[in-house]
Scaffold this motif. Structure first.
Motif, PDB file in Angstrom:
ATOM      1  N   UNK A 104      -5.066  -8.579   2.419  1.00 35.13           N
ATOM      2  CA  UNK A 104      -3.809  -7.999   2.884  1.00 35.13           C
ATOM      3  C   UNK A 104      -3.520  -6.694   2.150  1.00 35.13           C
ATOM      4  N   UNK A 105      -3.628  -6.724   0.816  1.00 34.87           N
ATOM      5  CA  UNK A 105      -3.331  -5.534   0.016  1.00 34.87           C
ATOM      6  C   UNK A 105      -4.265  -4.376   0.347  1.00 34.87           C
ATOM      7  N   UNK A 106      -5.525  -4.682   0.586  1.00 30.33           N
ATOM      8  CA  UNK A 106      -6.490  -3.635   0.925  1.00 30.33           C
ATOM      9  C   UNK A 106      -6.176  -3.021   2.283  1.00 30.33           C
ATOM     10  N   UNK A 107      -5.888  -3.861   3.276  1.00 31.82           N
ATOM     11  CA  UNK A 107      -5.574  -3.343   4.615  1.00 31.82           C
ATOM     12  C   UNK A 107      -4.279  -2.540   4.567  1.00 31.82           C
ATOM     13  N   UNK A 108      -3.282  -3.035   3.843  1.00 32.02           N
ATOM     14  CA  UNK A 108      -2.019  -2.308   3.711  1.00 32.02           C
ATOM     15  C   UNK A 108      -2.255  -0.932   3.087  1.00 32.02           C
ATOM     16  N   UNK A 113       4.038  -8.244  -7.960  1.00 33.56           N
ATOM     17  CA  UNK A 113       2.667  -8.214  -7.434  1.00 33.56           C
ATOM     18  C   UNK A 113       2.148  -6.791  -7.572  1.00 33.56           C
ATOM     19  N   UNK A 114       1.124  -6.637  -8.353  1.00 37.61           N
ATOM     20  CA  UNK A 114       0.495  -5.326  -8.534  1.00 37.61           C
ATOM     21  C   UNK A 114      -0.688  -5.239  -7.584  1.00 37.61           C
ATOM     22  N   UNK A 115      -0.534  -4.501  -6.481  1.00 38.25           N
ATOM     23  CA  UNK A 115      -1.666  -4.396  -5.553  1.00 38.25           C
ATOM     24  C   UNK A 115      -2.912  -3.892  -6.265  1.00 38.25           C
ATOM     25  N   UNK A 116      -3.961  -4.649  -6.152  1.00 36.79           N
ATOM     26  CA  UNK A 116      -5.223  -4.334  -6.809  1.00 36.79           C
ATOM     27  C   UNK A 116      -6.233  -3.993  -5.718  1.00 36.79           C
ATOM     28  N   UNK A 117      -6.253  -2.744  -5.338  1.00 35.93           N
ATOM     29  CA  UNK A 117      -7.135  -2.311  -4.270  1.00 35.93           C
ATOM     30  C   UNK A 117      -8.190  -1.387  -4.848  1.00 35.93           C
ATOM     31  N   UNK A 118      -9.387  -1.893  -4.953  1.00 33.96           N
ATOM     32  CA  UNK A 118     -10.464  -1.100  -5.536  1.00 33.96           C
ATOM     33  C   UNK A 118     -10.980  -0.078  -4.533  1.00 33.96           C
TER      34      UNK A 118
END
Length: 162
Positions: free
Chosen positions: A70-74, A121-126
């Motif tokens: 979810x976080x990556x797509x967002x 929540x800290x979005x962790x998107x590499x």
């Protein structure tokens, strides 16, 4: 727990944005003679990407926004807004999606990421995860192209009897 407005809002923002693309992409690509996209190809590609966004929103809703998918797509969706603005600068005018990119996509993404952070929540998107964005876009467009060719070839065979 993060609001469903954040998780399912991703899907809603995507629908608004992609309705603009669906309505304008085939005519624009034909007029500009850039990656010609038929209405059927646009609809198939957008429908397939809708599956990705639906799955991401569902994963976000199920995990309270903690899903890395979810976080990556967002995050990818938000970054995608910049590609629309850049394309309009390159083409010196309207490009499909440029109206909703800065008015829907970017503001929604910024708001949703802020809401996640407020909930701790800290979005962790590499960067590696974000590389899936161009792969997904290329894949859905490739499938759409192949699907319409198969349909055209099937229709041709029916017409000629061969």
């Amino acid at each position: 727990m993060v609001s469903k407005k954040v998780t399912w809002g991703l899907l809603a923002a995507w629908v608004v944005h992609d309705l603009e693309e669906l309505a304008t992409m085939p005519g624009w690509t034909r007029k500009k003679r850039v990656m010609p996209t038929t209405p059927a190809q646009a609809a198939i590609a957008i429908g397939l990407m809708g599956g990705v966004f639906t799955a991401a929103a569902a994963a976000g809703a199920r995990t309270g926004g903690r899903s890395p998918f979810f976080q990556t797509v967002l995050t990818g969706f938000g970054l995608h807004s910049a590609t629309h603005v850049a394309a309009s600068l390159v083409f010196r005018g309207y490009t499909p999606g440029v109206i909703t990119a800065p008015t829907v996509v970017a503001p929604f993404t910024w708001w949703a990421l802020r809401r996640l952070r407020r909930e701790g929540i800290r979005p962790n998107t590499s960067p590696r995860a974000l590389m899936w964005f161009p792969i997904a876009v290329g894949t859905v467009h490739g499938i759409a192209h192949l699907a319409t060719r198969v349909r055209e070839n099937t229709a041709l065979v029916r017409q000629t009897g061969h």
